[in-house]
Design an enzyme around this catalytic site. Structure first.
Site, PDB file in Angstrom:
ATOM      1  N   TYR A   1      -4.415   1.446  15.728  1.00 53.73           N
ATOM      2  CA  TYR A   1      -3.215   1.635  16.548  1.00 53.73           C
ATOM      3  C   TYR A   1      -3.473   1.425  18.029  1.00 53.73           C
ATOM      4  CZ  TYR A   1      -0.733   3.169  12.462  1.00 53.73           C
ATOM      5  OH  TYR A   1      -0.136   3.190  11.234  1.00 53.73           O
TER       6      TYR A   1
ATOM      7  N   ARG B   1       0.855  -1.183   0.000  1.00 49.09           N
ATOM      8  CA  ARG B   1       0.000   0.000   0.000  1.00 49.09           C
ATOM      9  C   ARG B   1       0.895   1.238   0.000  1.00 49.09           C
ATOM     10  NH1 ARG B   1      -2.734   3.001   4.772  1.00 49.09           N
ATOM     11  NH2 ARG B   1      -3.833   4.559   3.567  1.00 49.09           N
TER      12      ARG B   1
ATOM     13  N   GLU C   1      -7.381   8.545   6.520  1.00 50.69           N
ATOM     14  CA  GLU C   1      -7.654   9.142   7.841  1.00 50.69           C
ATOM     15  C   GLU C   1      -8.091  10.600   7.788  1.00 50.69           C
ATOM     16  OE1 GLU C   1      -4.286   8.565  10.400  1.00 50.69           O
ATOM     17  OE2 GLU C   1      -4.560   6.406  10.480  1.00 50.69           O
TER      18      GLU C   1
ATOM     19  N   ASN D   1      -7.466   1.638   9.929  1.00 47.14           N
ATOM     20  CA  ASN D   1      -6.151   1.748  10.555  1.00 47.14           C
ATOM     21  C   ASN D   1      -6.321   1.602  12.061  1.00 47.14           C
ATOM     22  OD1 ASN D   1      -5.263   2.308   8.002  1.00 47.14           O
ATOM     23  ND2 ASN D   1      -4.771   4.457   8.381  1.00 47.14           N
TER      24      ASN D   1
ATOM     25  N   GLU E   1      -3.659  -0.323   8.002  1.00 42.25           N
ATOM     26  CA  GLU E   1      -2.481  -0.027   8.812  1.00 42.25           C
ATOM     27  C   GLU E   1      -2.693  -0.609  10.192  1.00 42.25           C
ATOM     28  OE1 GLU E   1      -1.414   4.142   9.230  1.00 42.25           O
ATOM     29  OE2 GLU E   1      -1.788   4.484   7.097  1.00 42.25           O
TER      30      GLU E   1
ATOM     31  N   HIS F   1      -2.649  10.982   1.038  1.00 42.31           N
ATOM     32  CA  HIS F   1      -2.135  10.686   2.376  1.00 42.31           C
ATOM     33  C   HIS F   1      -1.400  11.942   2.877  1.00 42.31           C
ATOM     34  CE1 HIS F   1      -0.918   7.160   5.169  1.00 42.31           C
ATOM     35  NE2 HIS F   1      -0.578   8.274   5.786  1.00 42.31           N
TER      36      HIS F   1
HETATM   37  C1  PNW Z   1      -1.346   7.122  10.967  1.00 43.67           C
HETATM   38  N1  PNW Z   1      -2.885   9.736  16.713  1.00 43.67           N
HETATM   39  O1  PNW Z   1      -1.416   8.355  11.571  1.00 43.67           O
HETATM   40  C2  PNW Z   1      -0.953   7.457   9.540  1.00 43.67           C
HETATM   41  O2  PNW Z   1      -1.805   6.930   8.564  1.00 43.67           O
HETATM   42  C3  PNW Z   1       0.475   7.202   9.219  1.00 43.67           C
HETATM   43  O3  PNW Z   1       0.877   8.065   8.195  1.00 43.67           O
HETATM   44  C4  PNW Z   1       1.321   7.331  10.478  1.00 43.67           C
HETATM   45  O4  PNW Z   1       2.680   7.276  10.228  1.00 43.67           O
HETATM   46  C5  PNW Z   1       0.889   6.228  11.411  1.00 43.67           C
HETATM   47  O5  PNW Z   1      -0.498   6.298  11.681  1.00 43.67           O
HETATM   48  C6  PNW Z   1       1.629   6.220  12.740  1.00 43.67           C
HETATM   49  O6  PNW Z   1       1.372   7.395  13.434  1.00 43.67           O
HETATM   50  C7  PNW Z   1      -1.779   8.620  12.858  1.00 43.67           C
HETATM   51  O7  PNW Z   1      -2.342  10.759  17.221  1.00 43.67           O
HETATM   52  C8  PNW Z   1      -1.200   9.722  13.457  1.00 43.67           C
HETATM   53  O8  PNW Z   1      -3.706   9.022  17.344  1.00 43.67           O
HETATM   54  C9  PNW Z   1      -1.564  10.091  14.724  1.00 43.67           C
HETATM   55  C10 PNW Z   1      -2.520   9.345  15.400  1.00 43.67           C
HETATM   56  C11 PNW Z   1      -3.110   8.234  14.804  1.00 43.67           C
HETATM   57  C12 PNW Z   1      -2.729   7.881  13.537  1.00 43.67           C
END
Ligand code: PNW
Length: 452
Positions: free
Chosen positions: A300, A81, A170, A298, A358, A125
């Site tokens: 996290y 991707r 996002e 995505n 992601e 992006h």
């Molecule tokens: C994503 N938060 O961004 C993005 O899609 C990527 O480009 C980035 O590198 C990756 O996650 C890691 O950060 C985020 O603050 C940036 O919660 C910030 C947040 C979440 C996702």
């Protein structure tokens, strides 16, 4: 020999890949006619990006793409991707097309296909041409048409070969964190009315891009949005907690999910916005809710919720001191969030097919004396997340693939190069790439299609 009794096997056709984004890896920021993006400007605004880092060189993927494709092939990656950079394709945001910019993505796609790696292309992006920001960026509705022109150029050029398309990455990040007093470019703090305008314009441009893919890409192309929902996780998997978590999911994500997946802003949400509600023109909601083929999610982190007596019916619990944490404050490992987002999206919005576009973590990776990077926190993270992906597949939630963020350590936005999300370590002095231990685990998972 692989020791696994087979019950954790992923189905044939489940897609395993890795993800990157143009600004974060390409470098070559001023090469072959690329224009200035809001992130180039932001990096040069004192105090905005850690250590004054810029995207000028990054991983030099613009020049090292062939080597990076070989690396992916060595790691057994089935899909890649990546995003196309608007300022490479149309340097001024609108106006002349830069042929050299499109040529780069053309070579990249051919190289991937030759290596047997399926390209998944994201149109936006976050690297908005600065010239468009000078007109107000996403707050100015004229951006929708400009995005359409850019998307059409990319889709016409790559759409005979690229089957999988993503519109935006996002929206809550590039609007919320960029225009709502957050840490991202363009670093503005606009009024609530303008923030709602910016969201609405981003939604519209997403819908427009969906239509452009339908019109100009190969007939079997599939297209979707990439979202990063805040994911409420039931504290206990009991009916009462599940109900509370589902209520939280619907309420917290309503501003995006209702217009895009239901074709109307929620009445209670509009009421809350009052005079700040977005201006909606005839036909907007049909464009915004143009049917898509899949949703990219995505993941996290997540938040724990419990049932509550108050009208909302749920309470979000704060993380206590001492809850485990990866290398950024918001990176609280909550692997089951991966399962729950697939489930809520299916149950609440009828999403039939999704990809984890992601999932990743940043760790304090270091090379040891022998040169290895023994990233055991990421090894554990990967196993935990793949297990939840398997659970989603097993429960028939329509999960079709998993993309690890990221292939390479790269420019982590406001954190510069200080945070490393890669499965492959990048020595920024020499541009050497060294797979971390977790990359070898991922390779085995892909090779066997099992949680090994
Ligand atoms: C994503 N938060 O961004 C993005 O899609 C990527 O480009 C980035 O590198 C990756 O996650 C890691 O950060 C985020 O603050 C940036 O919660 C910030 C947040 C979440 C996702």
């Amino acid at each position: 020999m692989t020791v696994n009794i087979g019950k954790d096997r992923f189905p044939e056709g489940f897609v395993w890949g890795s993800a990157t984004a143009s600004f974060q890896v390409e470098g070559a920021a001023w090469t072959d006619g690329r224009g200035e993006s809001i992130w180039d400007r932001f990096c040069r605004t004192p105090g905005k990006v850690a250590a004054g880092h810029t995207g000028d060189i990054a991983c030099d993927h613009y020049h090292l793409w062939k080597q990076d494709i070989s690396l992916m092939k060595d790691l057994g990656m089935q899909a890649y991707r990546f995003s196309t950079a608007w300022p490479r394709v149309i340097p001024g945001g609108r106006g002349p097309v830069n042929k050299a910019g499109l040529d780069f993505y053309d070579r990249l796609v051919d190289g991937l296909l030759e290596a047997g790696i399926v390209p998944f292309t994201t149109l936006f992006h976050w690297d908005l041409p600065q010239a468009l920001q000078d007109e107000g960026g996403w707050v100015n509705r004229n951006i929708v048409e400009a995005f359409g022109v850019y998307a059409e150029q990319v889709v016409k050029r790559l759409g005979d070969r690229v089957k999988h398309w993503m519109t935006h990455n996002e929206i809550p990040c590039f609007i919320g964190l960029g225009y709502g007093n957050g840490p991202h470019a363009p670093g503005l703090d606009v009024s609530r009315k303008d923030l709602n305008r910016a969201y609405h314009n981003a939604f519209l441009s997403h819908g427009l891009a969906v239509r452009i893919v339908r019109e100009f890409a190969r007939k079997d192309a599939e297209v979707g949005l990439v979202n990063n929902p805040l994911i409420p996780v039931p504290l206990a998997e009991t009916p009462a907690h599940l109900d509370a978590a589902r209520k939280a999911f619907i309420r917290i994500g309503a501003n995006l999910n209702e217009p895009i997946f239901k074709g109307a802003y929620a009445p209670w949400w509009l009421e809350e916005q009052g005079a700040d509600a977005p201006d909606i023109r005839d036909g907007d909601m049909e464009i915004i809710s143009s049917p898509t083929d899949f949703l990219g999610i995505n993941v996290y982190s997540g938040v724990f919720v419990e049932p509550s007596e108050d009208p909302a019916g749920y309470r979000v619990l704060p993380f206590p001191k001492g809850y485990p944490n990866l290398a950024l404050p918001w990176l609280k490992p909550v692997p089951q969030a991966l399962y729950w987002c697939c489930r809520y999206y299916r149950e609440a919005y009828g999403i039939r097919k999704s990809y984890i576009t992601e999932a990743g973590c940043a760790c304090e990776d270091e090379r040891d004396e022998s040169g290895r990077i023994i990233d055991l926190a990421r090894v554990q993270w990967l196993r935990d997340h793949v297990r939840e992906a398997h659970r989603a597949v097993r429960d028939g939630l329509g999960l079709a693939g998993f993309f690890q963020w990221s292939l390479l350590d790269n420019f982590e936005w406001a954190e510069g190069y200080l945070k490393r999300f890669g499965m492959v370590y990048v020595d920024y002095g020499t541009q050497e790439r060294i797979p971390k231990e977790s990359a070898y685990l991922y390779k085995e998972i892909i090779r066997t299609g099992m949680i090994v």
